[in-house]
Design an enzyme around this catalytic site. Structure first.
Site, mmCIF file in Angstrom:
data_model
loop_
_atom_site.group_PDB
_atom_site.id
_atom_site.type_symbol
_atom_site.label_atom_id
_atom_site.label_comp_id
_atom_site.label_asym_id
_atom_site.label_seq_id
_atom_site.Cartn_x
_atom_site.Cartn_y
_atom_site.Cartn_z
ATOM 1 N N LYS A 181 0.854 -1.192 0.000
ATOM 2 C CA LYS A 181 0.000 0.000 0.000
ATOM 3 C C LYS A 181 0.883 1.231 0.000
ATOM 4 O O LYS A 181 1.942 1.258 0.629
ATOM 5 C CB LYS A 181 -0.896 0.008 1.251
ATOM 6 C CG LYS A 181 -1.688 1.295 1.427
ATOM 7 C CD LYS A 181 -2.372 1.352 2.789
ATOM 8 C CE LYS A 181 -3.012 2.707 3.017
ATOM 9 N NZ LYS A 181 -3.614 2.839 4.354
ATOM 10 N N GLU A 188 -8.108 12.611 12.818
ATOM 11 C CA GLU A 188 -7.215 11.519 13.210
ATOM 12 C C GLU A 188 -6.239 11.922 14.310
ATOM 13 O O GLU A 188 -5.271 12.662 14.071
ATOM 14 C CB GLU A 188 -6.435 11.014 11.985
ATOM 15 C CG GLU A 188 -5.644 9.763 12.263
ATOM 16 C CD GLU A 188 -5.104 9.109 11.009
ATOM 17 O OE1 GLU A 188 -4.195 8.288 11.128
ATOM 18 O OE2 GLU A 188 -5.594 9.439 9.913
ATOM 19 N N GLU A 199 -7.332 -2.099 4.380
ATOM 20 C CA GLU A 199 -6.531 -0.901 4.632
ATOM 21 C C GLU A 199 -6.592 -0.519 6.113
ATOM 22 O O GLU A 199 -5.583 -0.160 6.718
ATOM 23 C CB GLU A 199 -7.065 0.246 3.763
ATOM 24 C CG GLU A 199 -6.287 1.537 3.881
ATOM 25 C CD GLU A 199 -6.877 2.643 3.018
ATOM 26 O OE1 GLU A 199 -6.532 3.818 3.275
ATOM 27 O OE2 GLU A 199 -7.674 2.344 2.113
ATOM 28 N N GLU A 213 -12.160 10.401 -4.195
ATOM 29 C CA GLU A 213 -12.004 10.380 -2.732
ATOM 30 C C GLU A 213 -11.217 11.597 -2.261
ATOM 31 O O GLU A 213 -11.572 12.237 -1.258
ATOM 32 C CB GLU A 213 -11.304 9.093 -2.278
ATOM 33 C CG GLU A 213 -11.111 9.034 -0.762
ATOM 34 C CD GLU A 213 -10.520 7.729 -0.281
ATOM 35 O OE1 GLU A 213 -9.729 7.773 0.680
ATOM 36 O OE2 GLU A 213 -10.837 6.666 -0.852
#
Length: 457
Positions: A213, A262, A306, A441
């Site tokens: 990733k 976050e 993910e 996104e």
């Protein structure tokens, strides 16, 4: 109405006496810090008023903890390592009867995402920064505290007191907040087609190498008729992004700010909290639609994979520095104004000798911001991504002298400088990623800052 003159007069006697006593005992410069509980002050006005003083400003708001921290005035210490901070605190003379997290000497921190060859956009932002400003306002629940920080060596006490009191008067002035009424001249999504090609290159690389990733980011540049005021943007973020961590760091003429969902790591009274956030979907137009999208996100294999990368990496690191780890069996939905995310909260008890900064250094960047394996993904970003990331995607936050602190990952953010703003957005690319969907996104992730800048899509 509580008036600032009352507090100014109090400092004139109590703080002056404290400063003189601290200075009398010293042969070299030390940090002297005085914290006093005060009446209600609007944190945003305190930030806005700080523009009239020499120095750079800081802003931090955590809705989860009902905590505001605002730094203003000249930098008393501008450090480059956490070790320097520890050394300063060891010899500091501190008056603070509250002992609440975020009171007393506070260092506002930030750092680069990674080392970069060129630094044009971010030239005023150092690789790492721990800054103690002359003044910090702390609002925790319904209580307000003001901290004054000074370097003292026994000389020029009289002039220091006069300067401090004058600066406090400016910070407490009841002025109107600056408006954000300025017209957009130009909006440019930088290298959008090249970015889609890069996503395709990343998926091909993942299929043929050990890379699992990689998180790729892109930028949008906005130009306005007049100078942008950070206080106005912050006001809009506070109004619209209530479930996010809202931050601002000013260096030179530029201000990096945003509203991130976050948290990286928070430590208070020896208890560690972190937040694993990865996997994204838009909000629905109706409650039924929103629920369907959320349920689909919870079941989506790409997003769950993910997300699990992030959970495993974060818990592996935290377990080295803590005990009694609490991890839910599966992710929850974190619903924000424009987006919803897969979210796993984690808590633990910090081991003796472990520190917030140790954990931050090892966690950054998490798979949600870099990729997996860590070094391979960072190498790909460095070689292939044309964007100068600077502090985007890196930890920003604060720490106090009681080993409390908090850091968030600086996403959903932008860099203001004069009449220009550069916004940043990223997404995780895995083997089955579609360039057009990943582009969409990132477009959704620009929305919080576009709305804060009062720009229609």
């Amino acid at each position: 109405m509580w008036r600032s003159e009352n507090m100014i007069q109090q400092y004139k006697t109590d703080f002056e006496s404290f400063l003189r006593k601290a200075a009398d005992k010293q042969q070299q410069q030390i940090l002297v810090s005085w914290t006093e509980k005060v009446g209600a002050i609007d944190p945003l006005r305190f930030f806005a008023n700080g523009s009239s003083l020499e120095g750079n400003r800081h802003f931090w708001y955590s809705q989860k903890d009902d905590l505001y921290l605002v730094g203003a005035g000249p930098a008393i210490l501008d450090m480059r390592t956490a070790d320097e901070w520890e050394h300063v605190i060891e010899s500091a003379v501190v008056h603070n009867l509250s002992l609440r997290a975020g009171t007393g000497p506070v260092a506002f921190s930030g750092m680069n995402f990674q080392q970069e060859r060129e630094r044009e956009l971010w030239q005023d932002f150092p690789d790492t920064q721990y800054r103690i400003p002359a003044f910090t306002l702390t609002k925790t629940e319904k209580e307000y505290y003001v901290t004054i920080n000074q370097l003292v060596d026994g000389s020029n006490i009289e002039s220091q007191i006069t300067t401090i009191l004058g600066q406090l008067e400016q910070l407490f002035a009841e002025k109107d907040l600056p408006a954000l009424q300025t017209e957009l001249i130009r909006k440019e999504e930088l290298e959008s087609q090249a970015w889609k090609r890069l996503v395709k290159e990343a998926t091909d690389t993942i299929k043929s190498t050990e890379l699992d990733k990689v998180v790729l980011a892109r930028a949008m540049k906005l130009e306005f008729e007049e100078k942008l005021h950070a206080a106005g943007v912050l006001r809009n973020l506070l109004d619209t992004q209530k479930d996010s961590f809202i931050f601002a760091v000013e260096n030179g003429s530029a201000c990096f700010l945003g509203a991130t969902p976050e948290r990286l790591v928070r430590v208070e009274s020896g208890i560690l909290h972190t937040s694993c956030v990865a996997g994204t979907a838009p909000r629905g137009k109706s409650e039924t639609d929103d629920q369907m999208i959320g349920n689909a996100l919870l079941q989506d294999s790409k997003n769950r994979e993910e997300h699990q990368y992030v959970v495993k990496m974060i818990t592996d690191v935290i377990s080295k520095y803590s005990k009694d780890l609490l991890v839910p069996d599966g992710p929850q939905l974190l619903k924000l104004r424009q987006l919803q995310h897969l979210h796993t909260p984690v808590s633990a008890t910090l081991l003796p000798g472990a520190s917030l900064q140790q954990i931050v250094q090892e966690l950054h960047p998490t798979p949600a911001l870099g990729g997996l394996p860590k070094q391979e993904s960072l190498d790909f970003i460095e070689k292939k991504e044309p964007l100068e990331r600077g502090w985007y995607g890196a930890p920003v936050g604060w720490m106090d002298s009681y080993r409390n602190g908090d850091t968030a990952v600086a996403i959903r953010s932008g860099l203001l400088d004069g009449n220009q703003a550069v916004l940043f957005a990223g997404c995780g690319v895995v083997k089955d990623s579609d360039p057009d969907m990943e582009f969409e996104e990132t477009a959704i992730k620009f929305r919080p800052m576009l709305e804060a800048l009062e720009v229609s899509e």
